[in-house]
Design an enzyme around this catalytic site. Sequence first.
Site, short mmCIF file in Angstrom:
data_model
loop_
_atom_site.label_atom_id
_atom_site.label_comp_id
_atom_site.label_asym_id
_atom_site.label_seq_id
_atom_site.Cartn_x
_atom_site.Cartn_y
_atom_site.Cartn_z
N ALA A 63 0.88 -1.18 0.00
CA ALA A 63 0.00 0.00 0.00
C ALA A 63 0.91 1.22 0.00
O ALA A 63 2.10 1.13 0.32
CB ALA A 63 -0.88 -0.02 1.25
N GLY A 102 0.59 -5.14 0.61
CA GLY A 102 -0.59 -5.12 -0.25
C GLY A 102 -0.30 -5.68 -1.63
O GLY A 102 -1.19 -6.20 -2.29
N GLU A 105 -0.73 -9.25 -1.35
CA GLU A 105 -2.16 -9.49 -1.11
C GLU A 105 -2.96 -9.42 -2.41
O GLU A 105 -3.91 -10.17 -2.60
CB GLU A 105 -2.68 -8.50 -0.06
N GLU A 125 4.35 -5.83 6.89
CA GLU A 125 3.62 -4.77 7.59
C GLU A 125 3.99 -4.67 9.06
O GLU A 125 3.94 -3.60 9.64
CB GLU A 125 2.11 -5.01 7.46
N1 T1G Z 1 4.71 3.37 -0.01
C1 T1G Z 1 5.20 4.57 -0.38
N2 T1G Z 1 6.49 4.80 -0.73
C2 T1G Z 1 7.31 3.74 -0.71
C3 T1G Z 1 6.88 2.44 -0.33
C4 T1G Z 1 5.51 2.29 0.02
N3 T1G Z 1 4.99 1.11 0.34
N4 T1G Z 1 7.95 1.61 -0.41
C5 T1G Z 1 8.99 2.35 -0.81
N5 T1G Z 1 8.62 3.62 -1.00
C6 T1G Z 1 9.46 4.72 -1.47
C7 T1G Z 1 10.59 5.03 -0.51
O1 T1G Z 1 10.12 5.92 0.49
C8 T1G Z 1 11.60 5.69 -1.43
O2 T1G Z 1 11.11 7.00 -1.70
C9 T1G Z 1 11.43 4.89 -2.74
O3 T1G Z 1 10.13 4.28 -2.66
C10 T1G Z 1 12.47 3.81 -2.91
O4 T1G Z 1 12.43 3.02 -1.71
C11 T1G Z 1 -2.74 -3.02 3.22
C12 T1G Z 1 -1.08 -1.87 4.96
C13 T1G Z 1 10.25 -1.94 -1.76
C14 T1G Z 1 12.18 -3.16 -0.71
O5 T1G Z 1 6.48 -2.18 3.94
O6 T1G Z 1 10.68 -2.31 1.85
O7 T1G Z 1 0.92 -2.82 2.25
O8 T1G Z 1 13.14 8.25 -0.89
O9 T1G Z 1 14.77 3.60 -1.00
O10 T1G Z 1 16.07 0.11 -1.24
O11 T1G Z 1 -1.62 -4.90 4.04
O12 T1G Z 1 11.20 0.37 -0.27
O13 T1G Z 1 12.82 7.74 -3.33
O14 T1G Z 1 11.30 9.40 -2.18
O15 T1G Z 1 13.49 1.69 0.09
O16 T1G Z 1 15.09 -0.42 -3.56
C15 T1G Z 1 3.96 -2.73 3.05
C16 T1G Z 1 8.25 -0.93 2.11
C17 T1G Z 1 3.26 -1.41 3.11
C18 T1G Z 1 7.48 -2.21 1.79
C19 T1G Z 1 12.56 -1.14 -2.11
N6 T1G Z 1 5.13 -2.63 2.22
N7 T1G Z 1 9.29 -0.68 1.12
O17 T1G Z 1 13.78 -0.87 -1.47
O18 T1G Z 1 14.27 1.50 -2.31
S1 T1G Z 1 1.86 -1.42 4.19
C20 T1G Z 1 6.33 -2.33 2.75
C21 T1G Z 1 10.46 -1.37 1.12
C22 T1G Z 1 0.76 -2.45 3.38
C23 T1G Z 1 -1.39 -3.67 3.36
C24 T1G Z 1 -0.42 -2.93 4.19
C25 T1G Z 1 11.51 -0.92 0.13
C26 T1G Z 1 11.60 -1.83 -1.12
P1 T1G Z 1 12.17 8.19 -2.04
P2 T1G Z 1 13.81 2.45 -1.12
P3 T1G Z 1 14.91 0.05 -2.17
#
Ligand code: T1G
Length: 696
Positions: A63, A102, A105, A125
Site C-alpha cells: 500500500a 498489499g 495481497e 507490515e
Molecule cells: N509506499 C510509499 N512509498 C514507498 C513504499 C511504500 N509502500 N515503499 C517504498 N517507498 C518509497 C521510498 O520511500 C523511497 O522513496 C522509494 O520508494 C524507494 O524506496 C494493506 C497496509 C520496496 C524493498 O512495507 O521495503 O501494504 O526516498 O529507497 O532500497 O496490508 O522500499 O525515493 O522518495 O526503500 O530499492 C507494506 C516498504 C506497506 C514495503 C525497495 N510494504 N518498502 O527498497 O528502495 S503497508 C512495505 C520497502 C501495506 C497492506 C499494508 C523498500 C523496497 P524516495 P527504497 P529500495
Amino acid sequence: MSDPVSLSRDGDIGIIRIDYPPVNALGHGVRTGLQSCLREAMADDSLQAVIVIGEGKTFPAGADIREFGKPPQPPSLPEVINEYEASDKLVVAAIHGTALGGGLEVALGCDYRVALDSARLGLPEVNLGLLPGAGGTQRLPRLVGARQALDMIVGGKPVKAAQARELGLVDDVVSGDLLDGALAFTRRLLADRAPRRRIREMDVPGDTGAELFSEFEQSIARKQRGFKAPFSCIKAVQAAVELPFDQGIERERELFFKLLISPESAAQRHVFFAEREVAKVPGLDKTTPKRDIQTVAVIGAGTMGGGIAMNFANAGIPVKLLEVKQDALDKGLAIIRRNYQNTAKKGRISAEQVEQRMALIQPTLSYDELGDVDLVIEAVFENMDVKKAVFTELDRVCKPGAILATNTSTLDVNRIAAFTGRPQDVMGMHFFSPANVMRLLENVRGDKTADDVIATVMDLSRRIGKVGVLVGVCHGFVGNRMLHKRQAEAVQLVNEGASPQQVDKVLFDLGFPMGPFAMSDLAGMDVGYRIREELRKDDPDNAPPRNWTDELVEAGRLGQKTRAGVFDYQEGDRTPIPSPDVDAIIEKYRRDNGITPRHISDQEILERCMYVMVNEGAKILEEGIAARPLDVDVIWIYGYGFPVYRGGVLFWADQVGVKTIFDKVNEIYQQTGSDVWKPAQLLTDLAEQNKGFYSK
Ligand code: T1G
C-alpha cells in the site's frame, strides 16, 4: 501523469500493467486503475484470462504508506482484491522485484502466481507496526499453512521465489522475460482447463491447534517486548483457523485499524521514511559529484579498525589494513577471520565467502603502500598526538583527491584536518562498536570538508550497508553528546538516592535494550573514565567532578570484562547482579559529599534521563550539529537501540508533549542553575508555540 494502470492484450489474454514508480505502491490511482482495467477485461468476451504485472523494478511493494493518516479514498484495497478473486476469468499474477504487503495481497487475490527467479515475496507490515490489512492474514495461511504464515507475517521477512514455490505460494518460477513466462504458463492453464483457485474457498492445511499460537507467542515475547503488532498478527492468523473467511476478514480489519491509529505504528512509519531521508543531505542534491571509491585503507587493526575493514570486504571493496607492528597486524587479522568463521557457523555466509572476504583484506606495515587508495579511515588510539602523527603521514603518502577520514568518537575533526594540507578532503566517519555489526555511521563534516567529499561518504555509507547520518563537529557529535548527558544524570540520580538497578529498569522498561549502567559495564567503565580523565587534564574548569564510578574503575571494576563493574556478573552470563560492594562505595560517596539519600520515583528517573537528552537534542539542532530532528532520531535508533516503536528521542518528545518537557526542564534549571538544564531556545520557542519538533 499517464494512467498508472493500463490494459493491453496478447491474443486472448489480457495484460493489466501497473506503472507507478518507484515501487508501484497501491495508492488511490493504482487501485482505481486496477479496478477499472479488470472490469474492462471482464466485459471483453474475447479475453479468456488476465495477467497482472508491474512495470519498472517491482510488482507492487505494498500500500502507499504516504496515504496512511489521510482520509481513505475508495476503492479500498480489499474491495479491489475481492473483485479480482470473484472475477469470472482466470487471473494470474506475474511477479518480479519485491511483491510486499498489499502487493502480495493483490497476488493472493489471483488464481495463480508466477514469479521471476530473482523475485522476493513477503508481508512486512509488522515492521510498520501494522499487519496485512487486505486479506493477507486470512489468505496466506490457507495457501501455506498457519505455521509458515506466522513465520512470514510476524517475522516480516520476504522469501525468495524458489522457497515461495516450495511453499505453494507461487505456482511457477521463470527466468528470462517474465511476461513471456507468464503468458506461456497462462496458456498451459487454459489448455489444461485448470480450475479457478479462489483462496477464500480453501481450508487452512496442516497444524491448526490453539497451542501453535500460544507457543509462537511465547517464542517471540522476549524479542518483541514493547511492540504491539506482532501479537496482533498472531491473533489475526488464529482467526483464519478458527473463523469462516468473511468473519476472519472482519477480525483482521478490526485488529488492523487498532494498530493503524496506535502511537507505535505512527512511530515505525516515521522511522521508515526517516531512515531514507537521512541520506538526503539538505543543500546537496543528486547532482553533487561523487568521487570514485574503488580501494580503501584502514589504519589500525584493533577492534574498531578490524570491524571497519570487514564492512568494506563484505561489500566487495578491497581494503588495505595497516598496522605498525606485525604482531598487532596478525592479531587483527586473526580476529577478523574468527568473526567471519562465527558468521559462517551460523549459516549466514559460506566457507568460500569467508576466504573471498579475507582475500579482500590486504595487510600492510608501510604507509608507502597507500599511494593508490581512494579513501583512508584512521582508527587508532583516541589521542590527539597519535592522530597528528597518522594524518601527517597520510598527507605525505596519499594521492591528491584521496579522502582522509577519522573514526574518532570525541576528538575535534577540524583540528585533525588541520594536520594536513588538504582539510577539504578530511571528514569524520564515526563507526559504532562492533563496527561490523552496528548499522549507524555518524559522518562528521569539518568546517572545510568539500561537498563532493560529503556526498561521496554518504553514498559509500549505503554501499557498505550503514545508515549514514551527517553531523557537525562538537564534543561527542550527536549520539555520544546526548548519551553523556544521560549518563551524568543517571549517576547524579544514584548520588541522590536511586539505585543503579532502579535507574536501569526505568529505561529498560521504556524500551532500551539495557539501562545506562548495564551499558557502561558492556562498553567498559574505563572508556568513560578515560574520557573524563582527558577532560580533567585538557579542560579542568569544565570537566565533570570525580564521582563513585571513578572509584569503581580505580578498584578494578571495569564492567563485564572483569565480571565486576556497576554490577557483578557470573562466569559466561551477562545478567547484571546488584553488588553490595558497589552499594557500599556509593553510600561512602554520599557520606563523603554530605548527601542524605532520598526516595526517587521512577517517573523522576524517566524525566531526568530522557528530558536532558531532548534538551540537548534541541541544542544540537540549534547549533546545526544535526540538520533535522529525524537525523537525531535515526542516530538514537540505529546507534543506541532506542525503541523503534517510539520513533526516536524527538519523535517520542512530541508524543509526550514539548510543552510538558519544557516545563520540567525549566523547573530543574531554576532549582539547579545547571547549564545542562538551561532550556534550549528551540525548546522554549516550540513550547511557547505549543508545537513539536515535527509540527509542520
Ligand atoms: N509506499 C510509499 N512509498 C514507498 C513504499 C511504500 N509502500 N515503499 C517504498 N517507498 C518509497 C521510498 O520511500 C523511497 O522513496 C522509494 O520508494 C524507494 O524506496 C494493506 C497496509 C520496496 C524493498 O512495507 O521495503 O501494504 O526516498 O529507497 O532500497 O496490508 O522500499 O525515493 O522518495 O526503500 O530499492 C507494506 C516498504 C506497506 C514495503 C525497495 N510494504 N518498502 O527498497 O528502495 S503497508 C512495505 C520497502 C501495506 C497492506 C499494508 C523498500 C523496497 P524516495 P527504497 P529500495
